[in-house]
Design a protein around this motif. Sequence first.
Motif, short mmCIF file in Angstrom:
data_model
loop_
_atom_site.label_atom_id
_atom_site.label_comp_id
_atom_site.label_asym_id
_atom_site.label_seq_id
_atom_site.Cartn_x
_atom_site.Cartn_y
_atom_site.Cartn_z
N THR A 18 -0.47 -8.81 -6.66
CA THR A 18 0.64 -9.97 -6.14
C THR A 18 1.90 -9.73 -5.39
O THR A 18 1.64 -8.94 -4.92
N ASP A 19 2.43 -10.61 -4.91
CA ASP A 19 3.73 -10.50 -4.17
C ASP A 19 4.53 -9.53 -4.02
O ASP A 19 5.70 -8.46 -2.91
N ASP A 24 -3.05 -8.40 -9.74
CA ASP A 24 -2.86 -9.48 -9.64
C ASP A 24 -3.83 -9.89 -10.75
O ASP A 24 -5.05 -10.55 -9.73
#
Length: 312
Positions: A18-19, A24
């Motif tokens: 994920t950012d 993720d």
Amino acid sequence: MIKFEWKGVFPAVTTKFTDNDELDFDAFDINIQAQLDAGVDGFILGGSLGEASTLTEDEKFALLKHTLKFVDGQVPVILNIAEQSTKNAVYIAKKAYECGADGLMLLPPMRYKASDDETVAYFVAIAESTPLPIMIYNNPVDYKIDITLDMFEQLSLYDNIQAIKESTRDVINITRLINRFGDRFKIFTGVDPLAAESLMMGAIGWVAGLVDAFPKETVAIYRLIKAGRYTEAIAINRWFLPLLELDIHPKLVQYIKLAEVATKIGTETVRAPRLPLTGTEREQVLNIIHSALAIRPELPEGSWGKLNEVTA
């Protein structure tokens, strides 16, 4: 001993982040489902493409458990072991077994350039610690340790050492291994640009990288070659080659993840110290990807998919 068939296309899957730099799983599942739909035969987690060196131990096992649950026995799930100490490698092997992994892929000791005897002892210690089937990953180009035929002779005494990921970049080594050991070891090609040639020379499987972005094309090449339909396989491979060559660059992770974005089955996010591509380099890689997508070939009917078998 746990048994499954070492054969076919085994993606070395990328790890999605994920950012916020966490695993993720949503993006990961999209890619894994695309691979299953294309008809791959197994998965390898935590390899070079999986950014294993940046994953914590907890993340590796979270990824393993999640994948096992998602795949639900459709194909085997293999965990790569790339450790600096024999003690920790044995620990990872034992825990992988407890978590339900179907097999292991082993790199030689990391960082320290072990001697031949030390490398064999490392592999033997792991093999003796687990009933899991094992693939030995031989990649002297990137990892500086060459697992010789004589070393494989010693490893052949251990029944659960069953397969070899051949990544010396010397296609002749496929024939050397077969001449020396017959079918004692199941030989997988591990270098995308040399995969077609290696499969034609007798490799029984393909640990693939660009499959992460192009699963159908990878499966099609494999199945067509094994069905003796070389003309069709060669045509696809010639189209695929500029993409396959992205697999042998130090930034293969960034390159392949960018290709996954282009085919809508992945994300570009990497974990530092890797950084996303920028500038001219990014433009050059995107040009290779988009040029290939513009002339993406139609695949022969039945050459990919879960239930299809290609016949000559």
